[in-house]
Design a protein around this motif. Structure first.
Motif, short mmCIF file in Angstrom:
data_model
loop_
_atom_site.label_atom_id
_atom_site.label_comp_id
_atom_site.label_asym_id
_atom_site.label_seq_id
_atom_site.Cartn_x
_atom_site.Cartn_y
_atom_site.Cartn_z
N SER A 26 1.04 -1.29 -0.02
CA SER A 26 0.04 -0.03 -0.18
C SER A 26 0.82 1.16 -0.23
N ASP A 53 2.46 1.69 -3.54
CA ASP A 53 1.50 1.81 -4.37
C ASP A 53 1.11 3.61 -4.41
N TRP A 54 1.02 4.22 -3.09
CA TRP A 54 0.81 5.51 -2.85
C TRP A 54 2.03 6.29 -3.27
N GLY A 79 4.02 5.57 -5.68
CA GLY A 79 3.99 5.70 -7.11
C GLY A 79 2.87 6.69 -7.60
N VAL A 80 1.81 6.80 -6.82
CA VAL A 80 0.50 7.66 -7.28
C VAL A 80 1.23 9.25 -7.01
N PRO A 122 6.09 -2.01 -6.45
CA PRO A 122 4.65 -1.39 -6.54
C PRO A 122 4.48 0.28 -6.76
N ALA A 129 2.61 1.41 -10.23
CA ALA A 129 1.69 2.49 -10.07
C ALA A 129 1.96 3.84 -10.71
N GLN A 168 0.85 3.18 -14.28
CA GLN A 168 -0.51 3.36 -14.23
C GLN A 168 -1.20 4.94 -14.44
N ALA A 169 -0.41 5.45 -13.55
CA ALA A 169 -0.97 6.90 -13.10
C ALA A 169 -0.21 8.06 -13.82
N ARG A 192 -7.72 8.61 -17.21
CA ARG A 192 -7.60 8.34 -15.86
C ARG A 192 -8.68 8.98 -14.79
#
Lengths: 317, 317
Positions: A237, A240-241, A243-244, A274, A278, A281-282, B176
Motif C-alpha cells: 500500500s 502504491d501510494w 507511485g501515485v 509497487p 503505480a 498506471q498513473a 484516468r
C-alpha cells in the motif's frame, strides 16, 4: 603539511553526526553527539555541533563546514527558521557557526543535502533532472536540475509530503487532511500494519509483544523479509501510494529519474516495485514519454552529512 | 534597409496566428490562417504556418521564427510528438519549417511559450521563480526558474492538469480519474454550471436557449458578471480547486509567484480570490513562509505568439 579538511554535519532529531569528507565523497573520521533537544538554550545545539566538528577534524584546519539541519532553512541559507526537534527559531545559524569555527559554513536542510550527495556521487549522478524523495517518518525531498538543488523562494522546495492526495483524508500532523505522507511514509507503513493486524495473523504480534501500538517501521521491514503477509500488504500500500504521488510530481516536473531515500527505502524493491507499477498506471502521457526510473538512493544514512560537505562553501549553488 | 523581423506563430486547435514581434514584445503586423485539422496531410499545417509567417513578414527578411504548438514537443524542441488538433505525430517540425522558411526556427509548446512571454514582459517579470498555470478547456502550465522555462526530460514539464487530486474522482479525457483539470478548468466551470442549473434558477437557462448542454465557458463568465448565482458558484468551486491544486505545487516547488492565464482567467478576481483563500488554507508551512501571490497573466491571448518569438533562436534556453 596540514592541507585542511572539509567537514559535513548532519543535525538530526536525535543525533549530531560530523565527518571529514574528501573531494570524492569518501568519509574519513566521524564524530557523534546527542542532539540536545528542543527545549534547551540554542547555544547548546551550537556547542554540540562545534564539538562534533572539532573531534572529526582532529586538529587539522577547517577549510569549510557544511551543515544539514532537519528543519526549514531560509532561502538565503542563513537561518534555521523552524525545526521540530531543535530550539532554533530564526537564529542566524550559518553566521553563528562560522564565527565559532573560524571558517566558511554552508547551511541547508537535510533533504537538500542528501540530494546534493546523490547528484554528485549517487543515484542521480549525470541526470539532467531528478526528484529525490526521502521517506522517513514523513516524506521530504528535493528537486535537482543539472545537479543543483532548487531551493525556492522560501528555501522550502521539496515539501512533497504535504501535497494533498485525498480530500478530507487522514489527519496530518501539519493540521490539514489527506497529505501524501499520511499514505506513504514510515508512519503510514506502521499504521497500515497495525490496522491489518486486527484481522490477520502476523509475526508482528509476537515481535511487538502482543501490542500493535509497539510496532515500529523496522519491525515491519523485518517481518516483510520473513514473508509476513500483513507486513507485505503494508508495504504494497505504501509503495502504491508512493507511485501515485510520484506520478503527480512527474506530471508537473518531468524529471529524468526519481531517487527514493530515507529509512523506509531500506526495503528496496518491496517498496519500489509497487511504486513503479503505480507510476506506469498513473502518469499522464505514458505513450508519449519515457517514464522515469524509480531507483533507491545509494548513499544511505550518510547522505545528509556527505551532501552537507558539498554545501560547505557558501553561497549555496 | 531591411533589418529583418522576428515572427512568432501560435498554432492552436482552430487557428494559426503569426505576428511580427519586436525586441520589447510589441506586436506589429499579424496574419491568421485556419488550422487545417487533425485528419489532413501534415504538410497542409506546414503550408498554413508558412503562409501566415510570410504574410506577417510582408516581404521583410526573416531573422528567426518561433513556433508555439498546442501539443507535446520533444525535449530537444525538434518534433511535435502529439497534438490533439493537429496531424503531427513525431514529425521534425522545427527542421521542416526552417528549411521552408530559410531561417532559424524555435519550437515549443504553447504553455511554455506563453510563460516565456510572462517572464520577459508580463506578470512573472523579475521573479526568481514562477509557476504559470494556463486554464483553458483543461490546465496546462510551465515552471520558470530565473526567467527560463524548465522543459523536463521529455519536454513535458508543466502537465499540471493531470495531477490526481481525487482518488476515483471524475473521469478525465486522459483515461484516468480525478485529474485536477476535471475540477478546475473551463470544462469544469461549464460542468459545474450545468449541474447547478438543475436545482436553481439562472440566466444561463435563457442564454443557452433553455438547454444546459449549450452552456459555454464565456456564457458562464458573462452570467457571473451579471450577478447570476449559479455562475458565481460555478466560479467559486473552480477557484477553490485552483487554490487547492496550487497549494500542492507550492509545497513541491516554493515559487515566488503564481501566474494564472488562459481563457478562464479572463474572470479575474472572481476566479483568483477563492483560489487565494484556498491556497492560504491549504499550503504547508504557512506560518514559516511568504505565501506566493496569485496574479493574472498580463499578455492575454497573444502570449503564445509573443513567447514563441522569444524562442525564435534555438537552442531553447
Amino acid at each position: 603539511m596540514d592541507e585542511g579538511v572539509v567537514v559535513g554535519v548532519d543535525i538530526g532529531g536525535t543525533k549530531v553526526l560530523a565527518g571529514v569528507v574528501d573531494g570524492e565523497g569518501r568519509v574519513a573520521r566521524t564524530a557523534l553527539r546527542t542532539t540536545p533537544g528542543r527545549r534547551v538554550a540554542t547555544n547548546l545545539v551550537e556547542d554540540a555541533v562545534v564539538a562534533a566538528v572539532l573531534e572529526a577534524a582532529d586538529g587539522r584546519s577547517l577549510v569549510g563546514v557544511g551543515v544539514a539541519a532537519a528543519g526549514f532553512v531560509d532561502a538565503a541559507g542563513e537561518r534555521v527558521m523552524f525545526a521540530p526537534h531543535l530550539p532554533w527559531m530564526g537564529e542566524p545559524v550559518r553566521n553563528l557557526l562560522a564565527d565559532r569555527l573560524g571558517c566558511p559554513v554552508g547551511l541547508d536542510n537535510d533533504a537538500n543535502c542528501a540530494a546534493r550527495a546523490e547528484a554528485r556521487y549517487g543515484a542521480a549522478k549525470d541526470a539532467s533532472s531528478a526528484l529525490v524523495i526521502t521517506m522517513g517518518t514523513g516524506i521530504g525531498g528535493a528537486v535537482l536540475l543539472h545537479g543543483k538543488v532548487m531551493r525556492g523562494a522560501n528555501g522550502m522546495t521539496g515539501e512533497f509530503g504535504h501535497m494533498r492526495v485525498v480530500p478530507e483524508g487522514v489527519e496530518c500532523e501539519c493540521g490539514r487532511r489527506g497529505c501524501w505522507e499520511q499514505y506513504s511514509s514510515g508512519n503510514a507503513l506502521v499504521r497500515n500494519a497495525r490496522a491489518l493486524m486486527a484481522d490477520q495473523p502476523s509475526v508482528l504480534m509476537e515481535m511487538s509483544g502482543g501490542s500493535p501500538a509497539h510496532v515500529t517501521g523496522p519491525m515491519v521491514t523485518s517481518a516483510a523479509e520473513k514473508g509476513d503477509l500483513v507486513a507485505r500488504q503494508a508495504f504494497a500500500s505504501v509503495g502504491d501510494w508512493l507511485g501515485v504521488g510520484t506520478a503527480n510530481l512527474v506530471a508537473a516536473l518531468d524529471p529524468e529519474i526519481v531517487v527514493v531515500g530515507g529509512g523506509v527505502s531500506a526495503a528496496g524493491d518491496r517498496l519500489l516495485d509497487p511504486a513503479r507499477a503505480a507510476l506506469r498506471q498513473a502518469v499522464v502521457g505514458a505513450e508519449h514519454r519515457k517514464i522515469p526510473q524509480i531507483v533507491a538512493a545509494r548513499l544511505g544514512p550518510l547522505a545528509g552529512m556527505v551532501g552537507a560537505a558539498l554545501a560547505a562553501r557558501p553561497p549555496l549553488n
